[in-house]
Design an enzyme around this catalytic site. Structure first.
Site, PDB file in Angstrom:
ATOM      1  CG  PHE A 149      -0.234   0.498   2.495  1.00 41.51           C
ATOM      2  CD1 PHE A 149      -0.164   1.866   2.787  1.00 41.51           C
ATOM      3  CD2 PHE A 149       0.388  -0.391   3.359  1.00 41.51           C
ATOM      4  CE1 PHE A 149       0.501   2.321   3.919  1.00 41.51           C
ATOM      5  CE2 PHE A 149       1.053   0.058   4.491  1.00 41.51           C
ATOM      6  CZ  PHE A 149       1.114   1.412   4.776  1.00 41.51           C
ATOM      7  CE  LYS A 173      -2.978  -8.540  -4.274  1.00 42.25           C
ATOM      8  NZ  LYS A 173      -3.366  -7.535  -3.259  1.00 42.25           N
ATOM      9  CB  SER A 226       4.844  -7.334   5.852  1.00 44.44           C
ATOM     10  OG  SER A 226       3.879  -8.268   5.429  1.00 44.44           O
ATOM     11  CB  CYS A 281      10.475  -0.342   2.794  1.00 43.77           C
ATOM     12  SG  CYS A 281      11.185   0.188   1.250  1.00 43.77           S
ATOM     13  CD  GLU A 384       8.499  -2.719   8.342  1.00 45.19           C
ATOM     14  OE1 GLU A 384       7.783  -3.707   8.119  1.00 45.19           O
ATOM     15  OE2 GLU A 384       9.069  -2.079   7.444  1.00 45.19           O
TER      16      GLU A 384
HETATM   17  P1  NAD Z   1       1.545  -6.535   3.168  1.00 45.21           P
HETATM   18  O1  NAD Z   1       2.561  -7.622   3.308  1.00 45.21           O
HETATM   19  O2  NAD Z   1       0.407  -6.518   4.123  1.00 45.21           O
HETATM   20  O3  NAD Z   1       0.873  -6.597   1.698  1.00 45.21           O
HETATM   21  C1  NAD Z   1       1.641  -6.660   0.531  1.00 45.21           C
HETATM   22  C2  NAD Z   1       0.842  -7.406  -0.548  1.00 45.21           C
HETATM   23  O4  NAD Z   1       0.594  -8.743  -0.102  1.00 45.21           O
HETATM   24  C3  NAD Z   1      -0.514  -6.775  -0.824  1.00 45.21           C
HETATM   25  O5  NAD Z   1      -0.757  -6.800  -2.209  1.00 45.21           O
HETATM   26  C4  NAD Z   1      -1.483  -7.670  -0.061  1.00 45.21           C
HETATM   27  O6  NAD Z   1      -2.762  -7.746  -0.656  1.00 45.21           O
HETATM   28  C5  NAD Z   1      -0.801  -9.026  -0.092  1.00 45.21           C
HETATM   29  N1  NAD Z   1      -1.104  -9.833   1.097  1.00 45.21           N
HETATM   30  C6  NAD Z   1      -1.381  -9.384   2.348  1.00 45.21           C
HETATM   31  N2  NAD Z   1      -1.593 -10.428   3.175  1.00 45.21           N
HETATM   32  C7  NAD Z   1      -1.443 -11.554   2.438  1.00 45.21           C
HETATM   33  C8  NAD Z   1      -1.525 -12.955   2.747  1.00 45.21           C
HETATM   34  N3  NAD Z   1      -1.817 -13.395   3.971  1.00 45.21           N
HETATM   35  N4  NAD Z   1      -1.292 -13.835   1.755  1.00 45.21           N
HETATM   36  C9  NAD Z   1      -1.004 -13.416   0.511  1.00 45.21           C
HETATM   37  N5  NAD Z   1      -0.904 -12.103   0.170  1.00 45.21           N
HETATM   38  C10 NAD Z   1      -1.132 -11.185   1.119  1.00 45.21           C
HETATM   39  O7  NAD Z   1       2.344  -5.162   3.163  1.00 45.21           O
HETATM   40  P2  NAD Z   1       1.763  -3.672   3.236  1.00 45.21           P
HETATM   41  O8  NAD Z   1       1.257  -3.437   4.614  1.00 45.21           O
HETATM   42  O9  NAD Z   1       0.885  -3.422   2.093  1.00 45.21           O
HETATM   43  O10 NAD Z   1       3.105  -2.817   3.003  1.00 45.21           O
HETATM   44  C11 NAD Z   1       3.979  -2.470   4.024  1.00 45.21           C
HETATM   45  C12 NAD Z   1       5.142  -3.426   4.113  1.00 45.21           C
HETATM   46  O11 NAD Z   1       5.831  -3.458   2.866  1.00 45.21           O
HETATM   47  C13 NAD Z   1       6.173  -2.991   5.144  1.00 45.21           C
HETATM   48  O12 NAD Z   1       6.647  -4.120   5.826  1.00 45.21           O
HETATM   49  C14 NAD Z   1       7.282  -2.357   4.304  1.00 45.21           C
HETATM   50  O13 NAD Z   1       8.565  -2.373   4.900  1.00 45.21           O
HETATM   51  C15 NAD Z   1       7.233  -3.258   3.097  1.00 45.21           C
HETATM   52  N6  NAD Z   1       7.849  -2.611   1.937  1.00 45.21           N
HETATM   53  C16 NAD Z   1       9.043  -3.096   1.500  1.00 45.21           C
HETATM   54  C17 NAD Z   1       9.693  -2.500   0.421  1.00 45.21           C
HETATM   55  C18 NAD Z   1      10.998  -3.043  -0.082  1.00 45.21           C
HETATM   56  O14 NAD Z   1      11.354  -2.779  -1.236  1.00 45.21           O
HETATM   57  N7  NAD Z   1      11.734  -3.803   0.725  1.00 45.21           N
HETATM   58  C19 NAD Z   1       9.094  -1.402  -0.217  1.00 45.21           C
HETATM   59  C20 NAD Z   1       7.866  -0.942   0.254  1.00 45.21           C
HETATM   60  C21 NAD Z   1       7.251  -1.557   1.336  1.00 45.21           C
END
Ligand code: NAD
Length: 499
Positions: A149, A173, A226, A281, A384
């Site tokens: 997000f 997605k 995450s 991140c 985090e």
């Molecule tokens: P998230 O892990 O909740 O969601 C990421 C994606 O995974 C979304 O599209 C979501 O729909 C999907 N998802 C969520 N739960 C799932 C499940 N149980 N099974 C399968 N798919 C699932 O992450 P978020 O809250 O949207 O984003 C924040 C996180 O992203 C933070 O941890 C941040 O550090 C990380 N992030 C990392 C980078 C990087 O390049 N390392 C960049 C941006 C954000």
């Protein structure tokens, strides 16, 4: 209220699964939209469209493909205000920061205009008698990206621009929390000349993600989110024989050496710790002043700055430093961490938990929080938080500060602030973290370098954007050819060698 469906085969289509999620306005807490959550049928429809369109796109010469991205860049500039507004409305970040989100994606689109050069193979003339060898990079077919997000414009573009420039068809997605901008990006790619079916947006949750991971026609998956989900996506995708790269969470440290320019360091901590409400991140979430005296001087300057942060909805204009958190859950989680930090014995020197704004009492706002005397064993240090909460861990020496960052399970970004070139050089050489800043708090590499964390911040072999993205979304074929012109060696039963 508006409804967001999917973008399949070059047009917006309504969701048919009967499942949907609410999209909130983080500043008011109101439901402002619904987003469709795809089932297997909708995902299959997107994949079928992608499969049908990909061969012709893959066979289109790379310069023509690059021209679509050239036009896309123009359209992003044209629609910048519209995109930023839609982004802020669902994410909550300020408008200037939303524009930054679009621009960092646009810069990757610009980089991908160089696809004809980036896709060139190698050639060896005369590798043997009458024998030449050359290699080519070919698209994989249908590939996918699953995005978080916090950068709803930038990260989708990091994924689909190189994949599409390389000749693949793409299934995106995006996060279900702020899905409008990815849909707008798909429309702009179509307007830029991309054939229908090459970029599809399938909105959804775990069901859509699992569908992508299990579908035999998806060749590669790029994920950002995450760490727990990154690890899950990596193992399930790999178990299904796909090429997978996953980027996860972070805990980015910033060392402040005794000789650092403290005003510069404080500016850096304020921007990198609290910008976008800490929902980055690459946010700095741990400040490590080296030496008691440095720590005391730093805190004297830092505390009033954190106390005076300006928090407001994006509609307040350019005056806000940051806006609300993305959801009610995120708000409860961040507040919970601050409570826990106090329980675990850290000293909360600035408490933003009770921040409230007239007219926005139901918004997900939280003020800047600052902890001093944080230690390695505390959950606010280990985990985090992803909110506007900065932890100060005092280190006695440079070695202790270095060890702190190196021992943490995450390895996304890190920074050192110093005037000492020896210390900076030593730090960059020894640190086990993917992206390093020297007097730069958020060292996000530019589009022509690659972005990726180490340790539990990244799973897979290749990074995002830069040349790695073209490696990830293509496979190499090596062709050995002989034009014999009279060379006749008879049948060979021994493996050919060069000896
Ligand atoms: P998230 O892990 O909740 O969601 C990421 C994606 O995974 C979304 O599209 C979501 O729909 C999907 N998802 C969520 N739960 C799932 C499940 N149980 N099974 C399968 N798919 C699932 O992450 P978020 O809250 O949207 O984003 C924040 C996180 O992203 C933070 O941890 C941040 O550090 C990380 N992030 C990392 C980078 C990087 O390049 N390392 C960049 C941006 C954000």
């Amino acid at each position: 209220m508006y409804e967001i469906g999917h973008f399949i085969g070059g047009k917006r289509v309504a969701g048919k699964s009967g499942r949907e999620a609410n999209v909130f306005n983080p500043a008011t807490g109101e439901v402002q939209a619904t987003v469709a959550l795809a089932d297997a049928n909708e995902l299959n429809a997107a994949i079928e469209n992608a499969k049908a369109a990909q061969p012709a796109w893959g066979a289109t010469n790379p310069q023509k493909r690059a021209r679509v991205l050239m036009k896309f860049v123009d359209l992003l500039h044209r629609d910048m205000d519209k995109l930023a507004e839609a982004l802020s409305r669902e994410h909550g970040k300020t408008l200037p920061d939303a524009k930054g989100d679009v621009i960092r994606g646009l810069e990757v689109a610009e980089f991908c205009i160089g696809a004809p050069h980036l896709l060139k193979g190698e050639f060896t003339e005369g590798a043997g008698p009458g024998i030449d060898i050359h290699s080519v990079r070919q698209p994989l077919g249908v590939v996918a990206g699953i995005t978080p997000f916090n950068f709803p414009a930038m990260i989708p573009m990091w994924k689909f621009c190189p994949a599409i420039a390389a000749g693949n068809a793409f299934i995106l997605k995006p996060s279900e929390r702020d899905p409008s901008v990815p849909m707008m990006l798909a429309e702009l790619m179509l307007e830029a000349g991309l054939p229908a079916g090459i970029l599809n947006v399938v909105n959804g949750d775990k069901e859509a993600v699992d569908g992508i991971l299990d579908h035999p026609d998806i060749q590669a998956v790029g994920f950002v989110g995450s760490t727990a989900i990154a690890e899950y996506v990596y193992s399930r995708g790999c178990a299904n024989g796909k090429r997978v790269q996953c980027f996860g969470g972070a805990k980015n440290h910033m060392l402040i050496m005794p000789d650092a320019d403290l005003d510069q360091a404080v500016d850096a901590l304020i921007g990198a710790g609290y910008g976008a409400a800490g929902e980055r991140c690459m946010a700095v979430s741990v400040a490590v002043p080296v030496g008691e005296e440095t720590a005391n001087r730093l805190m004297d300057k830092l505390i009033p700055r954190v106390e005076n942060l300006k928090i407001a909805p994006y509609t307040a204009g350019d005056d806000a430093d940051f806006g609300p958190l993305v959801t009610k859950d995120a708000h409860a989680r961040v507040k919970g961490y601050v409570d826990k930090g106090i329980e675990e014995g850290a000293k909360l020197v600035v408490d933003g938990r009770d921040f409230s704004m007239q007219g926005y009492e139901n918004g997900y706002f939280i003020g800047g929080c600052l902890f001093d005397n944080v230690t390695r064993d505390m959950s606010i240090y280990k985990e985090e938080i992803f909110g506007p909460v900065l932890s100060v861990v005092r280190a006695k020496t440079y070695e202790e500060g270095l060890d702190l960052a190196m021992s943490h399970e995450y390895g996304n970004g890190v920074a050192i602030f110093t005037r000492d070139g020896d210390a900076a050089r030593d730090f960059a050489a020894r640190i086990n973290i993917g992206m390093v800043g020297i007097n730069v708090p958020i060292p996000v590499p530019l589009a022509y370098y690659t972005f990726g964390g180490w340790k539990r911040s990244g799973f897979g072999d290749l990074n995002q954007h830069g040349p790695d993205a073209f490696r990830f979304y293509t496979r190499t074929k090596t062709i050995t050819s002989r034009w014999p012109s009279g060379i006749k060696d008879g049948a060979e039963f021994v493996i050919p060698t060069m000896s």
